[in-house]
Design a protein around this motif. Structure first.
Motif, PDB file in Angstrom:
ATOM      1  N   ILE A  45       0.838  -1.196   0.000  1.00 17.75           N
ATOM      2  CA  ILE A  45       0.000   0.000   0.000  1.00 17.75           C
ATOM      3  C   ILE A  45       0.878   1.254   0.000  1.00 17.75           C
ATOM      4  CG2 ILE A  45      -1.676   1.330   1.358  1.00 17.75           C
ATOM      5  CD1 ILE A  45      -2.843  -1.462   2.242  1.00 17.75           C
ATOM      6  N   ALA A  46       1.939   1.239   0.807  1.00 16.61           N
ATOM      7  CA  ALA A  46       2.866   2.374   0.836  1.00 16.61           C
ATOM      8  C   ALA A  46       3.552   2.542  -0.523  1.00 16.61           C
ATOM      9  CB  ALA A  46       3.901   2.177   1.944  1.00 16.61           C
ATOM     10  N   ASP A  47       3.956   1.432  -1.132  1.00 18.21           N
ATOM     11  CA  ASP A  47       4.573   1.496  -2.464  1.00 18.21           C
ATOM     12  C   ASP A  47       3.607   2.102  -3.474  1.00 18.21           C
ATOM     13  OD1 ASP A  47       6.865   0.307  -1.457  1.00 18.21           O
ATOM     14  OD2 ASP A  47       6.429  -1.674  -2.304  1.00 18.21           O
ATOM     15  N   PHE A  48       2.355   1.656  -3.432  1.00 16.20           N
ATOM     16  CA  PHE A  48       1.351   2.178  -4.363  1.00 16.20           C
ATOM     17  C   PHE A  48       1.183   3.679  -4.181  1.00 16.20           C
ATOM     18  CE2 PHE A  48      -3.167   3.405  -4.950  1.00 16.20           C
ATOM     19  CZ  PHE A  48      -3.165   3.422  -6.341  1.00 16.20           C
ATOM     20  N   HIS A  71      -2.374  -2.287 -11.869  1.00 20.15           N
ATOM     21  CA  HIS A  71      -1.568  -3.289 -11.169  1.00 20.15           C
ATOM     22  C   HIS A  71      -2.016  -3.492  -9.723  1.00 20.15           C
ATOM     23  CE1 HIS A  71       1.912  -5.716 -10.184  1.00 20.15           C
ATOM     24  NE2 HIS A  71       2.088  -4.975  -9.104  1.00 20.15           N
ATOM     25  N   TYR A  72      -2.355  -2.426  -9.007  1.00 19.57           N
ATOM     26  CA  TYR A  72      -2.616  -2.511  -7.561  1.00 19.57           C
ATOM     27  C   TYR A  72      -4.096  -2.625  -7.178  1.00 19.57           C
ATOM     28  CZ  TYR A  72       2.224  -1.436  -6.262  1.00 19.57           C
ATOM     29  OH  TYR A  72       3.581  -1.486  -6.070  1.00 19.57           O
ATOM     30  N   LEU A  73      -5.018  -2.256  -8.064  1.00 16.40           N
ATOM     31  CA  LEU A  73      -6.443  -2.251  -7.711  1.00 16.40           C
ATOM     32  C   LEU A  73      -7.174  -3.399  -8.388  1.00 16.40           C
ATOM     33  CD1 LEU A  73      -7.217   1.555  -8.254  1.00 16.40           C
ATOM     34  CD2 LEU A  73      -6.277   0.459  -6.222  1.00 16.40           C
ATOM     35  N   THR A  74      -8.190  -3.938  -7.715  1.00 18.36           N
ATOM     36  CA  THR A  74      -9.006  -4.972  -8.346  1.00 18.36           C
ATOM     37  C   THR A  74      -9.757  -4.340  -9.523  1.00 18.36           C
ATOM     38  OG1 THR A  74     -10.969  -4.558  -6.985  1.00 18.36           O
ATOM     39  CG2 THR A  74      -9.379  -6.193  -6.144  1.00 18.36           C
ATOM     40  N   PRO A  75     -10.068  -5.136 -10.553  1.00 16.63           N
ATOM     41  CA  PRO A  75     -10.828  -4.595 -11.688  1.00 16.63           C
ATOM     42  C   PRO A  75     -12.168  -3.986 -11.263  1.00 16.63           C
ATOM     43  CG  PRO A  75      -9.867  -6.699 -12.285  1.00 16.63           C
ATOM     44  CD  PRO A  75      -9.630  -6.519 -10.804  1.00 16.63           C
ATOM     45  N   GLU A  80     -15.434   1.113  -9.943  1.00 13.60           N
ATOM     46  CA  GLU A  80     -16.066   1.899  -8.873  1.00 13.60           C
ATOM     47  C   GLU A  80     -15.368   3.249  -8.710  1.00 13.60           C
ATOM     48  OE1 GLU A  80     -16.433   1.475  -4.068  1.00 13.60           O
ATOM     49  OE2 GLU A  80     -16.626  -0.380  -5.236  1.00 13.60           O
ATOM     50  N   LEU A  81     -14.056   3.240  -8.766  1.00 16.99           N
ATOM     51  CA  LEU A  81     -13.264   4.464  -8.620  1.00 16.99           C
ATOM     52  C   LEU A  81     -13.522   5.425  -9.785  1.00 16.99           C
ATOM     53  CD1 LEU A  81     -11.256   5.359  -6.451  1.00 16.99           C
ATOM     54  CD2 LEU A  81      -9.429   4.550  -7.919  1.00 16.99           C
ATOM     55  N   ASN A  82     -13.598   4.888 -11.000  1.00 14.87           N
ATOM     56  CA  ASN A  82     -13.886   5.728 -12.168  1.00 14.87           C
ATOM     57  C   ASN A  82     -15.245   6.401 -12.033  1.00 14.87           C
ATOM     58  OD1 ASN A  82     -11.445   5.147 -13.406  1.00 14.87           O
ATOM     59  ND2 ASN A  82     -12.267   3.419 -14.554  1.00 14.87           N
ATOM     60  N   ALA A  83     -16.241   5.671 -11.548  1.00 13.72           N
ATOM     61  CA  ALA A  83     -17.573   6.244 -11.340  1.00 13.72           C
ATOM     62  C   ALA A  83     -17.527   7.330 -10.264  1.00 13.72           C
ATOM     63  CB  ALA A  83     -18.571   5.150 -10.962  1.00 13.72           C
ATOM     64  N   TRP A  84     -16.788   7.072  -9.172  1.00 14.55           N
ATOM     65  CA  TRP A  84     -16.652   8.067  -8.095  1.00 14.55           C
ATOM     66  C   TRP A  84     -16.019   9.344  -8.645  1.00 14.55           C
ATOM     67  CZ3 TRP A  84     -13.139  11.157  -5.803  1.00 14.55           C
ATOM     68  CH2 TRP A  84     -13.455  11.691  -4.558  1.00 14.55           C
ATOM     69  N   GLU A  85     -14.979   9.188  -9.484  1.00 15.94           N
ATOM     70  CA  GLU A  85     -14.279  10.352 -10.038  1.00 15.94           C
ATOM     71  C   GLU A  85     -15.178  11.174 -10.955  1.00 15.94           C
ATOM     72  OE1 GLU A  85      -9.673   8.829  -9.892  1.00 15.94           O
ATOM     73  OE2 GLU A  85     -10.854   8.316 -11.671  1.00 15.94           O
ATOM     74  N   LYS A  86     -15.988  10.516 -11.770  1.00 18.96           N
ATOM     75  CA  LYS A  86     -16.913  11.249 -12.644  1.00 18.96           C
ATOM     76  C   LYS A  86     -17.922  12.036 -11.822  1.00 18.96           C
ATOM     77  CE  LYS A  86     -16.509   8.293 -16.643  1.00 18.96           C
ATOM     78  NZ  LYS A  86     -17.094   7.230 -17.453  1.00 18.96           N
ATOM     79  N   SER A 138      -4.377 -11.872  -3.053  1.00 21.32           N
ATOM     80  CA  SER A 138      -3.954 -11.299  -4.340  1.00 21.32           C
ATOM     81  C   SER A 138      -3.208  -9.975  -4.185  1.00 21.32           C
ATOM     82  CB  SER A 138      -5.175 -11.086  -5.240  1.00 21.32           C
ATOM     83  OG  SER A 138      -5.998 -10.053  -4.705  1.00 21.32           O
ATOM     84  N   HIS A 139      -3.184  -9.442  -2.975  1.00 16.49           N
ATOM     85  CA  HIS A 139      -2.518  -8.155  -2.702  1.00 16.49           C
ATOM     86  C   HIS A 139      -3.084  -7.034  -3.571  1.00 16.49           C
ATOM     87  CE1 HIS A 139       0.394 -10.414  -0.376  1.00 16.49           C
ATOM     88  NE2 HIS A 139       0.666 -11.143  -1.431  1.00 16.49           N
ATOM     89  N   LYS A 140      -4.406  -6.992  -3.719  1.00 15.04           N
ATOM     90  CA  LYS A 140      -5.059  -5.964  -4.530  1.00 15.04           C
ATOM     91  C   LYS A 140      -5.923  -5.081  -3.633  1.00 15.04           C
ATOM     92  CE  LYS A 140      -3.944  -7.439  -8.743  1.00 15.04           C
ATOM     93  NZ  LYS A 140      -3.311  -6.651  -9.774  1.00 15.04           N
ATOM     94  N   ILE A 141      -5.893  -3.799  -3.906  1.00 17.20           N
ATOM     95  CA  ILE A 141      -6.732  -2.837  -3.183  1.00 17.20           C
ATOM     96  C   ILE A 141      -8.148  -2.956  -3.719  1.00 17.20           C
ATOM     97  CG2 ILE A 141      -7.179  -0.369  -2.812  1.00 17.20           C
ATOM     98  CD1 ILE A 141      -4.080   0.012  -2.966  1.00 17.20           C
ATOM     99  N   PHE A 142      -9.112  -3.102  -2.805  1.00 21.78           N
ATOM    100  CA  PHE A 142     -10.509  -3.209  -3.220  1.00 21.78           C
ATOM    101  C   PHE A 142     -11.396  -2.136  -2.607  1.00 21.78           C
ATOM    102  CE2 PHE A 142     -10.086  -5.920   0.484  1.00 21.78           C
ATOM    103  CZ  PHE A 142     -11.239  -5.679   1.235  1.00 21.78           C
ATOM    104  N   HIS A 143     -10.792  -1.207  -1.851  1.00 26.85           N
ATOM    105  CA  HIS A 143     -11.578  -0.116  -1.273  1.00 26.85           C
ATOM    106  C   HIS A 143     -10.665   1.021  -0.833  1.00 26.85           C
ATOM    107  CE1 HIS A 143     -13.348   1.997   2.238  1.00 26.85           C
ATOM    108  NE2 HIS A 143     -14.366   2.057   1.426  1.00 26.85           N
TER     109      HIS A 143
END
Length: 152
Positions: A45-48, A71-75, A80-86, A138-143
Protein backbone atom coordinates in the motif's frame (compact mmCIF):
# COMPACT_ATOMS: atom_id res chain seq x y z
CA UNK A 1 35.76 44.48 -15.59
CA UNK A 2 35.57 42.70 -18.95
CA UNK A 3 32.62 40.50 -19.86
CA UNK A 4 34.92 37.42 -19.90
CA UNK A 5 36.10 38.19 -16.37
CA UNK A 6 32.51 38.77 -15.22
CA UNK A 7 31.41 35.43 -16.73
CA UNK A 8 34.32 33.56 -15.15
CA UNK A 9 33.68 35.19 -11.77
CA UNK A 10 29.94 34.41 -11.93
CA UNK A 11 30.65 30.80 -12.91
CA UNK A 12 33.12 30.43 -10.05
CA UNK A 13 30.71 31.90 -7.47
CA UNK A 14 27.91 29.69 -8.79
CA UNK A 15 30.08 26.55 -8.64
CA UNK A 16 31.12 27.31 -5.05
CA UNK A 17 27.54 28.08 -4.03
CA UNK A 18 26.21 24.88 -5.58
CA UNK A 19 29.02 22.85 -4.06
CA UNK A 20 28.38 24.26 -0.59
CA UNK A 21 24.63 23.78 -0.93
CA UNK A 22 25.07 20.13 -1.85
CA UNK A 23 27.49 19.62 1.03
CA UNK A 24 25.09 21.16 3.53
CA UNK A 25 22.15 19.14 2.25
CA UNK A 26 24.08 15.88 2.29
CA UNK A 27 25.34 16.37 5.83
CA UNK A 28 22.09 17.68 7.34
CA UNK A 29 20.45 15.19 9.73
CA UNK A 30 20.90 11.48 10.13
CA UNK A 31 20.80 9.14 7.15
CA UNK A 32 17.34 7.67 6.58
CA UNK A 33 16.34 4.27 5.37
CA UNK A 34 13.11 2.77 4.09
CA UNK A 35 12.47 -0.94 3.93
CA UNK A 36 9.68 -3.25 2.92
CA UNK A 37 8.73 -6.66 1.58
CA UNK A 38 6.59 -7.52 -1.44
CA UNK A 39 4.76 -10.10 0.70
CA UNK A 40 3.69 -7.41 3.20
CA UNK A 41 0.45 -5.60 2.33
CA UNK A 42 1.34 -2.45 4.28
CA UNK A 43 4.53 -2.21 2.21
CA UNK A 44 2.49 -2.73 -0.95
CA UNK A 45 0.00 0.00 0.00
CA UNK A 46 2.87 2.37 0.84
CA UNK A 47 4.57 1.50 -2.46
CA UNK A 48 1.35 2.18 -4.36
CA UNK A 49 0.72 5.56 -2.73
CA UNK A 50 4.35 6.65 -3.10
CA UNK A 51 4.54 5.66 -6.76
CA UNK A 52 1.05 6.98 -7.55
CA UNK A 53 1.70 10.39 -5.98
CA UNK A 54 5.03 10.58 -7.84
CA UNK A 55 3.30 9.66 -11.12
CA UNK A 56 0.55 12.25 -10.68
CA UNK A 57 3.06 14.89 -9.64
CA UNK A 58 5.59 14.14 -12.37
CA UNK A 59 3.44 13.53 -15.39
CA UNK A 60 0.07 15.01 -14.44
CA UNK A 61 -2.33 12.93 -16.53
CA UNK A 62 0.08 10.47 -18.17
CA UNK A 63 -0.19 6.71 -18.37
CA UNK A 64 1.84 5.68 -15.31
CA UNK A 65 -0.97 6.48 -12.85
CA UNK A 66 -3.35 4.36 -14.91
CA UNK A 67 -0.85 1.50 -15.08
CA UNK A 68 -0.34 1.63 -11.30
CA UNK A 69 -4.10 1.51 -10.75
CA UNK A 70 -4.34 -1.49 -13.05
CA UNK A 71 -1.57 -3.29 -11.17
CA UNK A 72 -2.62 -2.51 -7.56
CA UNK A 73 -6.44 -2.25 -7.71
CA UNK A 74 -9.01 -4.97 -8.35
CA UNK A 75 -10.83 -4.60 -11.69
CA UNK A 76 -14.17 -4.11 -9.88
CA UNK A 77 -12.71 -1.35 -7.70
CA UNK A 78 -11.18 0.37 -10.74
CA UNK A 79 -14.69 0.66 -12.20
CA UNK A 80 -16.07 1.90 -8.87
CA UNK A 81 -13.26 4.46 -8.62
CA UNK A 82 -13.89 5.73 -12.17
CA UNK A 83 -17.57 6.24 -11.34
CA UNK A 84 -16.65 8.07 -8.10
CA UNK A 85 -14.28 10.35 -10.04
CA UNK A 86 -16.91 11.25 -12.64
CA UNK A 87 -19.41 12.08 -9.91
CA UNK A 88 -16.99 14.02 -7.68
CA UNK A 89 -14.65 15.58 -10.28
CA UNK A 90 -11.60 14.59 -8.23
CA UNK A 91 -8.89 11.96 -8.12
CA UNK A 92 -10.40 8.91 -6.44
CA UNK A 93 -7.14 7.50 -5.08
CA UNK A 94 -6.31 10.79 -3.37
CA UNK A 95 -9.94 11.91 -2.88
CA UNK A 96 -8.84 15.37 -3.97
CA UNK A 97 -8.30 17.63 -6.96
CA UNK A 98 -4.67 18.29 -6.11
CA UNK A 99 -1.63 16.29 -4.99
CA UNK A 100 -0.48 16.02 -1.36
CA UNK A 101 2.95 17.17 -0.22
CA UNK A 102 3.52 14.05 1.90
CA UNK A 103 1.89 10.75 2.87
CA UNK A 104 2.09 8.18 5.64
CA UNK A 105 0.70 4.63 5.81
CA UNK A 106 -0.29 3.06 9.13
CA UNK A 107 -1.54 -0.50 9.68
CA UNK A 108 -5.09 -0.38 11.00
CA UNK A 109 -5.30 -4.10 11.89
CA UNK A 110 -7.94 -6.48 10.59
CA UNK A 111 -8.18 -10.26 10.48
CA UNK A 112 -9.55 -11.22 7.07
CA UNK A 113 -7.88 -8.52 4.96
CA UNK A 114 -5.38 -5.68 5.38
CA UNK A 115 -6.65 -2.25 6.31
CA UNK A 116 -4.37 0.79 6.40
CA UNK A 117 -4.89 4.44 7.24
CA UNK A 118 -3.31 6.81 4.74
CA UNK A 119 -2.55 10.28 6.07
CA UNK A 120 -2.14 12.77 3.25
CA UNK A 121 -0.49 16.08 4.15
CA UNK A 122 -1.55 19.10 2.10
CA UNK A 123 0.18 21.93 3.96
CA UNK A 124 1.72 22.77 7.32
CA UNK A 125 -1.32 21.69 9.31
CA UNK A 126 -3.79 20.32 6.76
CA UNK A 127 -4.18 16.54 6.54
CA UNK A 128 -6.71 14.05 5.23
CA UNK A 129 -7.09 10.46 6.41
CA UNK A 130 -8.24 7.71 4.08
CA UNK A 131 -8.73 4.03 4.76
CA UNK A 132 -7.45 1.52 2.22
CA UNK A 133 -8.50 -2.14 2.23
CA UNK A 134 -6.40 -4.82 0.47
CA UNK A 135 -6.92 -8.54 -0.02
CA UNK A 136 -4.39 -10.77 1.69
CA UNK A 137 -4.13 -13.34 -1.12
CA UNK A 138 -3.95 -11.30 -4.34
CA UNK A 139 -2.52 -8.16 -2.70
CA UNK A 140 -5.06 -5.96 -4.53
CA UNK A 141 -6.73 -2.84 -3.18
CA UNK A 142 -10.51 -3.21 -3.22
CA UNK A 143 -11.58 -0.12 -1.27
CA UNK A 144 -10.47 3.45 -0.58
CA UNK A 145 -12.66 5.73 1.51
CA UNK A 146 -13.15 7.69 4.70
CA UNK A 147 -14.00 4.48 6.56
CA UNK A 148 -12.87 0.89 6.11
CA UNK A 149 -15.24 -1.76 4.78
CA UNK A 150 -15.78 -3.16 8.26
CA UNK A 151 -16.82 0.30 9.53
CA UNK A 152 -19.11 1.60 6.75
Amino acid sequence: MSSKTRIALTAGVLAVALGLGAGVQASAGTPRSVSGKPSDNITRIADFYGAYIDAVTDEDSGNLGTALRSHYLTPAFQKELNAWEKKNHANGVLRAQNVPLAWKVTDNGTTDHTEAVITLTWGKSSTTKLVVDMTRGSHKIFHIGEKGIGRK
